[in-house]
Design a protein around this motif. Structure first.
Motif, PDB file in Angstrom:
ATOM      1  N   GLN A   1     164.619  91.556  83.631  1.00 20.39           N
ATOM      2  CA  GLN A   1     163.964  90.490  84.388  1.00 20.39           C
ATOM      3  C   GLN A   1     164.843  89.253  84.482  1.00 20.39           C
ATOM      4  OE1 GLN A   1     160.230  90.050  82.346  1.00 20.39           O
ATOM      5  NE2 GLN A   1     159.299  91.821  83.355  1.00 20.39           N
ATOM      6  N   ALA A   2     165.503  88.878  83.387  1.00 18.74           N
ATOM      7  CA  ALA A   2     166.382  87.706  83.406  1.00 18.74           C
ATOM      8  C   ALA A   2     167.583  87.945  84.326  1.00 18.74           C
ATOM      9  CB  ALA A   2     166.871  87.396  81.976  1.00 18.74           C
ATOM     10  N   ASN A   3     168.113  89.148  84.326  1.00 20.91           N
ATOM     11  CA  ASN A   3     169.231  89.470  85.203  1.00 20.91           C
ATOM     12  C   ASN A   3     168.809  89.386  86.663  1.00 20.91           C
ATOM     13  OD1 ASN A   3     171.992  90.707  85.635  1.00 20.91           O
ATOM     14  ND2 ASN A   3     170.690  92.163  86.714  1.00 20.91           N
ATOM     15  N   ASN A   4     167.652  89.931  86.985  1.00 26.18           N
ATOM     16  CA  ASN A   4     167.184  89.921  88.367  1.00 26.18           C
ATOM     17  C   ASN A   4     166.816  88.519  88.831  1.00 26.18           C
ATOM     18  OD1 ASN A   4     167.618  92.649  88.413  1.00 26.18           O
ATOM     19  ND2 ASN A   4     165.487  93.220  88.236  1.00 26.18           N
ATOM     20  N   GLN A   5     166.285  87.674  87.941  1.00 27.21           N
ATOM     21  CA  GLN A   5     165.977  86.304  88.310  1.00 27.21           C
ATOM     22  C   GLN A   5     167.255  85.512  88.540  1.00 27.21           C
ATOM     23  OE1 GLN A   5     163.444  84.789  85.233  1.00 27.21           O
ATOM     24  NE2 GLN A   5     161.636  85.873  85.993  1.00 27.21           N
ATOM     25  N   GLY A   6     168.297  85.813  87.805  1.00 31.77           N
ATOM     26  CA  GLY A   6     169.582  85.145  87.997  1.00 31.77           C
ATOM     27  C   GLY A   6     170.189  85.442  89.359  1.00 31.77           C
TER      28      GLY A   6
ATOM     29  N   THR B   1     194.978  94.302 104.885  1.00 33.25           N
ATOM     30  CA  THR B   1     194.074  94.922 103.932  1.00 33.25           C
ATOM     31  C   THR B   1     192.671  94.406 104.197  1.00 33.25           C
ATOM     32  OG1 THR B   1     194.534  93.178 102.332  1.00 33.25           O
ATOM     33  CG2 THR B   1     195.837  95.186 102.152  1.00 33.25           C
ATOM     34  N   PRO B   2     191.685  95.294 104.201  1.00 37.76           N
ATOM     35  CA  PRO B   2     190.316  94.838 104.451  1.00 37.76           C
ATOM     36  C   PRO B   2     189.812  93.998 103.279  1.00 37.76           C
ATOM     37  CG  PRO B   2     190.320  97.142 103.848  1.00 37.76           C
ATOM     38  CD  PRO B   2     191.756  96.724 103.993  1.00 37.76           C
ATOM     39  N   GLU B   3     188.962  93.046 103.587  1.00 35.05           N
ATOM     40  CA  GLU B   3     188.381  92.206 102.549  1.00 35.05           C
ATOM     41  C   GLU B   3     187.358  93.031 101.771  1.00 35.05           C
ATOM     42  OE1 GLU B   3     185.546  88.307 102.147  1.00 35.05           O
ATOM     43  OE2 GLU B   3     186.708  88.562 103.954  1.00 35.05           O
ATOM     44  N   VAL B   4     187.494  93.014 100.468  1.00 33.97           N
ATOM     45  CA  VAL B   4     186.574  93.755  99.607  1.00 33.97           C
ATOM     46  C   VAL B   4     185.533  92.771  99.094  1.00 33.97           C
ATOM     47  CG1 VAL B   4     186.343  95.109  97.503  1.00 33.97           C
ATOM     48  CG2 VAL B   4     188.366  95.375  98.945  1.00 33.97           C
ATOM     49  N   ARG B   5     184.259  93.102  99.298  1.00 30.82           N
ATOM     50  CA  ARG B   5     183.174  92.254  98.821  1.00 30.82           C
ATOM     51  C   ARG B   5     182.266  93.083  97.936  1.00 30.82           C
ATOM     52  NH1 ARG B   5     180.165  88.894 102.897  1.00 30.82           N
ATOM     53  NH2 ARG B   5     180.355  87.314 101.300  1.00 30.82           N
ATOM     54  N   TYR B   6     182.008  92.581  96.753  1.00 29.30           N
ATOM     55  CA  TYR B   6     181.105  93.243  95.824  1.00 29.30           C
ATOM     56  C   TYR B   6     179.766  92.521  95.879  1.00 29.30           C
ATOM     57  CZ  TYR B   6     185.268  95.492  94.037  1.00 29.30           C
ATOM     58  OH  TYR B   6     186.418  96.219  93.924  1.00 29.30           O
ATOM     59  N   VAL B   7     178.715  93.273  96.073  1.00 25.34           N
ATOM     60  CA  VAL B   7     177.382  92.697  96.150  1.00 25.34           C
ATOM     61  C   VAL B   7     176.569  93.242  94.984  1.00 25.34           C
ATOM     62  CG1 VAL B   7     175.303  92.477  97.553  1.00 25.34           C
ATOM     63  CG2 VAL B   7     177.555  92.576  98.665  1.00 25.34           C
ATOM     64  N   ALA B   8     176.085  92.337  94.156  1.00 28.20           N
ATOM     65  CA  ALA B   8     175.288  92.751  93.004  1.00 28.20           C
ATOM     66  C   ALA B   8     173.885  93.143  93.469  1.00 28.20           C
ATOM     67  CB  ALA B   8     175.206  91.620  91.993  1.00 28.20           C
ATOM     68  N   GLN B   9     173.397  94.223  92.935  1.00 30.34           N
ATOM     69  CA  GLN B   9     172.058  94.697  93.252  1.00 30.34           C
ATOM     70  C   GLN B   9     171.151  94.440  92.054  1.00 30.34           C
ATOM     71  OE1 GLN B   9     171.089  96.069  96.207  1.00 30.34           O
ATOM     72  NE2 GLN B   9     173.133  95.593  96.940  1.00 30.34           N
TER      73      GLN B   9
END
Length: 88
Positions: A80-85, A24-32
């Motif tokens: 802004q707080a989410n993006n700084q995190g 099974t391919p490795e699934v990677r979630y990348v937050a934008q």
């Protein structure tokens, strides 16, 4: 009969053990980062535009505009707080 049951059991063990035939391919979630929407340009109102409404309606209008502005500022602070995190 016993041989077919034994073959079936061996096949099941090989399938569940991951014999290397399937992976099974490795699934990677990348937050934008969340996009910051631009504030709209609100139409201006003159005193003449508001002259015909009651004092109570004028108060409610001013209160509604203030609450909407505060709500928008709170949402901007959350974005802004989410993006700084994400940068850390």
């Amino acid at each position: 009969m016993i041989r077919s049951v034994l073959m079936l059991a061996i096949a099941a063990i090989l399938i569940t053990a991951g014999s290397g035939c399937s992976s099974t391919p490795e699934v990677r979630y990348v937050a934008q980062p969340l996009p910051m929407p631009q504030r709209p340009l609100l139409p201006a109102l003159s005193a003449d535009d508001l002259a015909c409404i009651t004092d109570d309606a004028y108060y409610r209008l001013v209160q509604r505009n203030r609450l909407r502005r505060e709500y928008a500022e709170e949402l901007e602070a959350i974005i802004q707080a989410n993006n700084q995190g994400m940068e850390e």
